[in-house]
Scaffold this active site. Structure first.
Site, mmCIF file in Angstrom:
data_model
loop_
_atom_site.group_PDB
_atom_site.id
_atom_site.type_symbol
_atom_site.label_atom_id
_atom_site.label_comp_id
_atom_site.label_asym_id
_atom_site.label_seq_id
_atom_site.Cartn_x
_atom_site.Cartn_y
_atom_site.Cartn_z
ATOM 1 N N LYS A 80 -57.667 33.869 -8.679
ATOM 2 C CA LYS A 80 -56.899 34.119 -9.901
ATOM 3 C C LYS A 80 -57.304 33.116 -10.973
ATOM 4 C CE LYS A 80 -52.412 33.290 -9.808
ATOM 5 N NZ LYS A 80 -50.971 33.520 -9.505
ATOM 6 N N LYS A 91 -54.327 42.567 -5.764
ATOM 7 C CA LYS A 91 -52.982 42.406 -6.317
ATOM 8 C C LYS A 91 -52.916 43.009 -7.724
ATOM 9 C CE LYS A 91 -51.229 38.286 -5.966
ATOM 10 N NZ LYS A 91 -51.224 36.801 -6.041
#
Length: 234
Positions: free
Chosen positions: A28, A89
């Site tokens: 991320k 995700k």
């Protein structure tokens, strides 16, 4: 048992988090939003790097803070999945067409992509409202997080009772569960009894609790010590 998810912003941090005992390695970019995405070629390099390790934790990757347009969301999830990560995700926002986005991802889930829905407690009044749709579409899991990192952590927005109800509902649908959202070291004792499948950290792992800064091995060690280490079998 609850596992430790560590969000990492670079290949160097990926290796540090793996050596520090993180159970799940989450790719991320914290400087690009709540779920800022790594470039696809960098995700491929991360997967290739992890495959060289004798033992490795599962890798997850975020797809960015996308508009709730089913075509855009389905395309980005599919592209990220082809990079070889274990989980993808996707953040679900109340604006746009989140229900349509969930439905559009059902074919990808049927192809074997393990999708985790991220629901933001500072945006959704009832983040559990989408769980039946998420389960029907074949998602692997659902987690709670915060979208606005300057508005306080998870426990500022939801009580332990509200979090427990979400987790119970998600489990009833057979979903993996996770809690994140500017979690601090001292949040861990309150959250562990709720028994999510994982707790996600970024801010608490960085020097000076700066989520955009570098991962600090000492901070990771403190969080690792607070979350009993368990093998991940999800």
């Amino acid at each position: 048992m609850t596992r430790l998810l560590a969000s990492v912003a670079s290949l160097e941090e990926l290796t540090l988090a793996a050596r520090g005992g993180a159970d799940i390695l989450d790719l991320k970019d914290p400087k690009s939003g709540a779920l800022g995405a790594w470039p696809l070629d960098s995700i491929v390099r991360a997967v290739d790097t992890a495959r060289q390790w004798h033992l490795r934790a599962p890798l997850s990757a975020t797809v960015g803070d996308l508009p709730m347009d089913p075509i855009i969301v389905a395309g980005q999830v599919a592209e990220t999945s082809t990079c070889g990560v274990d989980y993808v995700k996707i953040g679900l926002f109340p604006s746009g067409d989140p229900v349509g986005c969930v439905a559009a991802l059902a074919p990808e889930a049927r192809r074997g992509t393990r999708i985790v829905a991220v629901l933001f407690v500072d945006l959704w009044t009832d983040p559990g409202i989408l769980l039946p749709d998420i389960a029907k579409a074949g998602f692997a899991g659902a987690m709670l997080d915060t979208a606005g990192k300057g508005s306080g952590g998870l426990l500022r927005h939801k009580t332990k009772g509200e979090l427990a109800r979400f987790l119970t509902q998600a489990r009833s649908h057979g979903l993996l569960t996770g809690l994140a959202g500017s979690l601090r070291l001292d949040d861990i004792p309150a959250l562990l009894p709720l028994a999510p499948d994982y707790l996600g950290f970024r801010t608490a792992l960085c020097a000076g609790a700066d989520r955009g800064g570098a991962l600090d091995p000492a901070a990771l060690a403190a969080v690792r010590d607070a979350v009993p280490e368990q093998p991940f079998n999800g």
